[in-house]
Structures are given as structure tokens and as C-alpha cells.
Write an enzyme that holds these catalytic residues in place. Sequence first.
Site, PDB file in Angstrom:
ATOM      1  N   HIS A 205      42.317  71.045   1.025  1.00 47.11           N
ATOM      2  CA  HIS A 205      43.085  72.022   1.269  1.00 47.11           C
ATOM      3  C   HIS A 205      44.534  71.381   1.286  1.00 47.11           C
ATOM      4  CE1 HIS A 205      39.683  74.698   2.078  1.00 47.11           C
ATOM      5  NE2 HIS A 205      40.601  75.546   1.501  1.00 47.11           N
ATOM      6  N   ARG A 312      45.426  83.167   0.486  1.00 46.27           N
ATOM      7  CA  ARG A 312      44.848  82.538   1.513  1.00 46.27           C
ATOM      8  C   ARG A 312      45.362  82.789   2.743  1.00 46.27           C
ATOM      9  NH1 ARG A 312      44.414  78.030  -2.510  1.00 46.27           N
ATOM     10  NH2 ARG A 312      41.911  77.486  -2.583  1.00 46.27           N
ATOM     11  N   ARG A 348      42.570  87.575   0.513  1.00 45.20           N
ATOM     12  CA  ARG A 348      41.505  87.151   1.091  1.00 45.20           C
ATOM     13  C   ARG A 348      41.400  87.139   2.489  1.00 45.20           C
ATOM     14  NH1 ARG A 348      39.253  81.106  -0.091  1.00 45.20           N
ATOM     15  NH2 ARG A 348      40.888  80.839   1.626  1.00 45.20           N
ATOM     16  N   GLU A 447      30.911  81.222  -3.405  1.00 50.80           N
ATOM     17  CA  GLU A 447      31.268  79.953  -3.259  1.00 50.80           C
ATOM     18  C   GLU A 447      30.135  79.291  -2.387  1.00 50.80           C
ATOM     19  OE1 GLU A 447      34.721  79.497  -1.115  1.00 50.80           O
ATOM     20  OE2 GLU A 447      34.421  81.121   0.227  1.00 50.80           O
ATOM     21  N   ASN A 470      35.932  75.412  -5.669  1.00 51.32           N
ATOM     22  CA  ASN A 470      36.276  74.359  -4.777  1.00 51.32           C
ATOM     23  C   ASN A 470      34.914  74.112  -3.705  1.00 51.32           C
ATOM     24  OD1 ASN A 470      38.587  74.526  -5.772  1.00 51.32           O
ATOM     25  ND2 ASN A 470      39.503  75.425  -4.116  1.00 51.32           N
ATOM     26  N   ASP A 471      34.722  75.195  -3.328  1.00 55.73           N
ATOM     27  CA  ASP A 471      33.367  75.191  -2.283  1.00 55.73           C
ATOM     28  C   ASP A 471      32.256  75.307  -2.873  1.00 55.73           C
ATOM     29  OD1 ASP A 471      34.383  74.685   0.653  1.00 55.73           O
ATOM     30  OD2 ASP A 471      35.244  76.644   0.346  1.00 55.73           O
ATOM     31  N   ARG A 481      34.396  68.150  -0.076  1.00 52.95           N
ATOM     32  CA  ARG A 481      35.667  68.121  -1.198  1.00 52.95           C
ATOM     33  C   ARG A 481      36.687  67.292  -0.820  1.00 52.95           C
ATOM     34  NH1 ARG A 481      37.107  74.516  -0.190  1.00 52.95           N
ATOM     35  NH2 ARG A 481      39.147  73.981  -0.794  1.00 52.95           N
ATOM     36  N   CYS A 518      38.795  81.734  -8.875  1.00 55.68           N
ATOM     37  CA  CYS A 518      40.098  81.252  -8.302  1.00 55.68           C
ATOM     38  C   CYS A 518      39.989  79.961  -7.880  1.00 55.68           C
ATOM     39  CB  CYS A 518      40.258  82.457  -7.248  1.00 55.68           C
ATOM     40  SG  CYS A 518      39.147  82.251  -5.882  1.00 55.68           S
TER      41      CYS A 518
HETATM   42  C1  PEP Z   1      37.438  77.925  -3.338  1.00 57.91           C
HETATM   43  O1  PEP Z   1      36.483  77.554  -2.432  1.00 57.91           O
HETATM   44  O2  PEP Z   1      37.063  77.728  -4.397  1.00 57.91           O
HETATM   45  C2  PEP Z   1      38.418  78.618  -2.864  1.00 57.91           C
HETATM   46  C3  PEP Z   1      39.383  79.044  -3.763  1.00 57.91           C
HETATM   47  O3  PEP Z   1      38.567  78.820  -1.628  1.00 57.91           O
HETATM   48  P1  PEP Z   1      39.250  77.724  -0.590  1.00 57.91           P
HETATM   49  O4  PEP Z   1      39.736  76.669  -1.454  1.00 57.91           O
HETATM   50  O5  PEP Z   1      40.467  78.394   0.237  1.00 57.91           O
HETATM   51  O6  PEP Z   1      38.232  77.173   0.176  1.00 57.91           O
HETATM   52 MG    MG Z   2      36.294  78.447  -0.354  1.00 57.17          MG
END
Ligand code: PEP
Ligand code: MG
Length: 598
Positions: A205, A312, A348, A447, A470-471, A481, A518
Site C-alpha cells: 500500500h 479506498r 469500497r 481478491e 494485488n491481493d 505483497r 482495480c
Molecule cells: C487489490 O487487492 O487488488 C485492491 C485493489 O485492494 P487493496 O490494494 O486496497 O488491497
Molecule cells: Mg485488496
Amino acid sequence: MLNEDTQKTVAETEEITITGIGASPGICIGKAYMVDTEGVNVVKRYRIDNDDLVNEINRFKTAVKKAGDEFQAIIDSSRDKFNGHTPILETHQALLKDKMLFGRTIETIEKEQINAEWALKKVAGKLTTMFRQMDDPYLQERTVDVTQVAERILRSLVGADSVNIAEIDKRVILVAGDLTPAETSQINLERIKGFITDRGGMASHTGIIARTLGIPAVLGMGAATKTIQNDDLIIVDGLQGLVVIHPAEQTLVDYEDLRFRYEQFKAEIVRDSFCEAQTMDGIDIKIMGNIELPEEVVSVGDHGGDGIGLYRTEFQYMNRLDYPTEDELFDKYRDVVEIMAPKPVTIRTLDINGDKAIAGAREAVEINPALGLRGIRYCLQRPDIFTTQLRAILRAAAYGEVRLLLPMISCCAEIDETRRLMDQAAEDLAADGVKFNRDIKTGIMIEVPAAVIMADALAEKVDFFSIGTNDLIQYTLAIDRGNREVAYMYHPLHPAVLRMIKRVTNVAAKKEIEVYICGEMAGDLIHIPILLGLGFNELSMNPQAIPTVKCFIRTLNLDEAKAFLGEVFIQRSAEDIRQIIYERYGDRLAQMRITMSP
Ligand code: PEP
Ligand code: MG
């Protein structure tokens, strides 16, 4: 021959280049500003002689007093902000003098003849274990208090003053072991030119916020904090993931040139970003922006975004001791919705914990937070906090097009329970006579691998999916990550990840619901042909990436991208897939990048 002093000067000013992970593109040149967020983690044990015991105990007492003064100063300065209530800080202040912490540390110094830092760590460690094992959840929560208080005393003992990033008043480049998302979100763009950290990865993040802020950042440097010193001149090259320390004159000239060309290139591409992203065969693709803070909505507009694909919301809960009120949230959401109207805003719901712990959420002591009480799980355990947010979102939905997005969904029951809370919130708002809109599209983040497998069942309960790569990558490949050690294995193009995504797009097509993406994967050009081929017609990314992605899409042909998938899905590794993308699209990709040699 050089004498010792001269040798030192030469060695200290020699140009050094270190590599890391280019987490946010761009070049900045400036003085290093060391942010010590972790001096307290390197405590050593040493023996104290009988004669020195009194001194050591006094050293400990002085550190406790200093920590107490610091707490008092924060309490005094926050009274207005929190209407006189600073319960967490007051608990911390009381703990400073608690027999179990204060008294036992002194006893341990005396009995075991060890230094104050080590004695304190030992006592605090025992106390937290004891609290953690208690049945009473309130007492379990005390572990966080003990840890935080012990850290503050340790800081005084080791002399590591904590830096408040929001208060830095020079134009500098931050250098840190690590920065939390909460710290990164305090960065003031007028002062901080860029930052580098020893740890962290592309999809952390912290990296995401750097991209949204549009400042160069290189993460996962390994030992930057050991090599760089305060006020060293450094160059951060976020394009290549490099940091140059003590740059030679020619290097500075080359980088000034590259920086100039990069800024020019960015400006050119932004100019076209207000036009649609239409493929060569005439298909419009919507390019949306991801935001963390309400103010960033402006950046989405400035970069030609077609709406907000991911807001977010958890960042509004960070860097504070209490939870925001419904009105506070509503004001911010309404601002974003009104600025974006008539374009959609995807809000979200709270996705705290994981790597985004907030001060009030005591569950931050989890041993494995990525698999813990994160996102929807936390919200469903705290319906009071969740309902406050749902009410604020329903109210903001009366001012433009709002979509509601739920994070970390792994089963149908989580959607059912959320819908029940939303119905209740709507009923209460109606009873309160407040303006709201219940008729909003509700979707879920895909995710967690379980959600991919269950996509057909989940699709029946929602209006859309949004894939959070990402997750999804982290949980599918079992790669943290934010961990630089395994960053080399974090591959969006891993065949397992692409198959997961394909499965979701197939289900969405069959069940006739919308599917968006996303995660950070959507903002990297190399992935775009595959994503278009898979049928996405809406991608959401950090605002800075929007212009280049739009520009690249204009060079693509959707039929060609679809046909290309035939080649992609017979490959066995991310490297092979990357290779065939370069073979097919390399020329077009090269036009979108800027490199060192003109
Ligand atoms: C993701 O997990 O891809 C996502 C967009 O949410 P975050 O990066 O806030 O976990
Ligand atoms: Mg996520």
C-alpha cells in the site's frame, strides 16, 4: 598517498548506485532526510556492573518521564480535536507507571544486572503474552497498549526521536527502513520530493500511495538506511528502480535531462487523456482512477479519468485516535461524488487491518494480519462502525452515481449480512427523515481465491465484480505483497493468476453481470492487451497511469487481443508470457516509455 581523513572524504562522496523496486515512476534529485521509525527494534543486551545499577535505573526513570511528557503534550494538543477525550493516551500514560511494567523492569535491571532496554523488552514481552492468553477480549486488547508504551520508552532510551512526517518543513527525499501506509498518506507534496525504503514491494500500500501522489519512489532497497546519511545528495530514479548516492557531475547532468524529458512526455500524454480510450477497431474502454483520500479526486479529473473505480476509504480512519462520525464521512463522500458527477464513484467499504492497521482497531496485534480480521470480516464484527459508514455512503448516493464495493469477500454469507445491515441502515435513514438513495449497484472485490472458485454463486447476489489483483496474486501465489524478499516471485502474469481472472470473466459473462479490475495490474501497460482480450471494458488504476494507458489502448485492436489469448494460455510461466507480449507488442510499448538515452 591519502591520509585517513582524505580517504574517508573520498569514500564518502564516491558515487554509489543501489537498486530496488521502482514503485512509482519519475525522477527526483535532492537531499536525504532519514526517518528513523525503527531504532527501537535493534536493542542489544549488555551487563551492568553493581556500581552502575543505580545509574541504569535512573536512566530508565528519566526515559519514562520523557515518554510521560510526550504523552502529555499530545493529550494537550489533541483535546480540542477529540472533545476532551483521549482515552487511549490516558491509558498509556497510566501504564507508564504501572507496577507490572515500571516496577518489574526496575526489578529486572537490579536482579539480572542487565541494561534497561533489554529489561524493558523482556518484561513487556512477558506482559503481552500474559494478556494475549486471557479470555476477556478487553484484557487481550491491552497487549497493544503495552507494546506501544514500551516502544515509546525504548525510543527515549535509545534516543530515537520519532519523526512526524506531516511536520517536515524542508524540500527533501525521505529515506526510511519502512513507511506504513498511514505515514505515507501524511506526506506533504509541497515538501517531500520522493522517498525510498529498505523494505516494501510493488503492490504494497505504501507503493500504491506513492503512485497516487505522483512522486518518485523506490522500495525494497535492502540497506539504503545503512548507506545513506542525512543531507546526502541523492537521485531517486523511480523509472528504473535505482537510487544514486553522491552523484558525480555528469550523472547529475544526465538525470536532469532525463527528468526534463520525462516531465515533457508526461505533459504531452496528459493533454490527450481527456479523449476516450478507443481501440483501433472502435471499442470504448472506460479508464477509471483509484483514490485513497478524497482530495485525490482532483487528480483523477486532471488525468482524464472516466470515474472512480476504487475509493479506498480506510485512509480516513488512519492517523487519528477515534473513528470518524457519519457526518464527517458523508461530507467527504459527497464531495467526491459531486465533483465526479455524472461519472460513477465506486466506494469500497472499510478495508482496514492487513497492512493497514488503524489506531483504534486493536486487533492490530494479529500474528498473521494478511489472513486476519481484515476488511469485511472486521466490519461484520463491528456492525456499529460498519453501519456508520453504510449510512454515510447511502446518503452520499443521493448526490451522484455511487457504486458500493465490499472487500475481502470469501463467502455468500458475508454479502447477505451486509445487505441486511444496508436495509436496516436505509430503514433508519428513512425514519430519521434524511435524504439518501438505497438504489445503488452493489459489488464485491474478487481478491480471495475462494471468491474465484465461488464466483458463480456470488454472482447471483451482486451487480458487479471488481478484481483486486494485488491481493488475488498475494493469496494465490502465497507471496506477501509487501515483502521485498519474495518480490521477484510476485507475478501478475503467472499462468495461475491469469487463469483465475479468466474464470471470473467467464462467470461474469455467463451470469450477465459487470466485471471490472482495480488492482495495480491494470495500470501497467504490459498487461493491457491481455486484460482487453479477456473482456474487461473498464479498468481502474492510480490516476497517474491513466493517460499512458489510454494512449496505449488507442494503438490496440480488440480482435487481435482476443486472438492473442490463444497463445497466452498455452504458456507455462510468467516469463514466457512476458516474452510473447514483447514479441507482439514490444514496438508499441517502447513508444510509451522514456529511457535514459534519448
Ligand atoms: C487489490 O487487492 O487488488 C485492491 C485493489 O485492494 P487493496 O490494494 O486496497 O488491497
Ligand atoms: Mg485488496
